[in-house]
Design an enzyme around this catalytic site. Structure first.
Site, mmCIF file in Angstrom:
data_model
loop_
_atom_site.group_PDB
_atom_site.id
_atom_site.type_symbol
_atom_site.label_atom_id
_atom_site.label_comp_id
_atom_site.label_asym_id
_atom_site.label_seq_id
_atom_site.Cartn_x
_atom_site.Cartn_y
_atom_site.Cartn_z
ATOM 1 C CG ASP A 178 85.562 46.735 58.195
ATOM 2 O OD1 ASP A 178 84.434 47.235 58.105
ATOM 3 O OD2 ASP A 178 86.280 46.484 57.202
ATOM 4 C CG ASP A 235 81.691 44.424 53.358
ATOM 5 O OD1 ASP A 235 81.280 43.561 52.576
ATOM 6 O OD2 ASP A 235 80.951 45.022 54.167
ATOM 7 C CG ASP A 278 89.247 47.109 54.951
ATOM 8 O OD1 ASP A 278 88.446 47.762 55.672
ATOM 9 O OD2 ASP A 278 89.056 46.904 53.741
#
Length: 230
Positions: free
Chosen positions: A11, A13, A173
């Site tokens: 991922d 961001d 996240d």
């Protein structure tokens, strides 16, 4: 002994980059254009995830002026215009991000990005931080017909890497990343410092990462013995 090539799908961001401040600046500029008060970075951090339209929808609702999903989609091009003009003014790599990517690259891992941020601006940010060279593929929110948590973007990333789910690990996240990886039967590690929106331990990931330099060790614990680099 290595029997299959290994891959890591990241991922972006909240996992490799801390971009909340620049995202907040763009969102607040859009809100201001509609005579609405903006939000501080901490509040916007909790709104990130699910793509640009979802961010706008959450931002306008929190400002007291809810917009429909359709209206949020209509506002997305203007947000992207604002954001793309200055996507790295306040954005930073998380500690050890570049070093970890380089280490994995040197160890023979192939790597990809799978994000809901549009592909072009994702590539521009990666290039700005001189880490684009570590990625064989960058799959953004506009690369495929569906966004995360739909598994289509992850499937596309794996295809571009030339590996199957059995040879890859997802590092993200959020619950979105976990759900997407689970849909393909892939193991997933979750960073504890991202924008997940809930406690890292509640994400249901196979492993938690407090610092990115832990990722190479975590990959060994998640990979089947037949895939581990000796």
């Amino acid at each position: 002994m290595t029997t299959l090539r290994q891959a890591v799908v990241w991922d972006l961001d909240g996992t490799l980059i801390d971009s909340a401040a620049d995202i907040a600046a763009a969102l607040n500029a859009l809100l201001s254009a509609h005579d609405l008060r903006g939000h501080d970075v901490a509040r916007v951090r909790g709104m990130i995830g699910g793509g640009v339209a979802k961010l706008i929808e959450r931002g306008f609702a929190a400002a007291g002026d809810p917009v429909s999903t359709l209206s949020a989609s209509d506002l997305a091009p203007r947000f992207l215009e604002i954001y793309s003009a200055a996507p790295t003014v306040r954005t930073k790599l998380f500690p050890a991000a570049a070093e970890t990517l380089r280490s994995l690259d040197e160890a023979g891992f192939c790597q990809a990005i799978c994000t809901n941020k549009p592909e072009a601006v994702s590539c521009a940010i990666l290039a700005q931080f001189d880490i684009l060279r570590y990625f064989t593929a960058v799959v953004g929110g506009d690369t495929t017909a569906a966004k995360k948590p739909d598994p289509l973007p992850l499937r596309r990333a794996l295809t571009l890497l030339g590996v199957g789910p059995e040879a890859a690990v997802m590092v993200g996240d959020s619950a979105v990343d976990v759900a997407m990886a689970r849909a393909l039967g892939m193991p997933v590690a979750a960073v504890t410092f991202g924008y997940g929106g809930c406690g890292p331990a509640d994400l249901g990931a196979d492993a938690l990462v407090d610092h990115l330099d832990q990722v190479p060790g975590v990959l060994k614990t998640l990979a089947p013995a037949s895939l581990q680099v000796q």
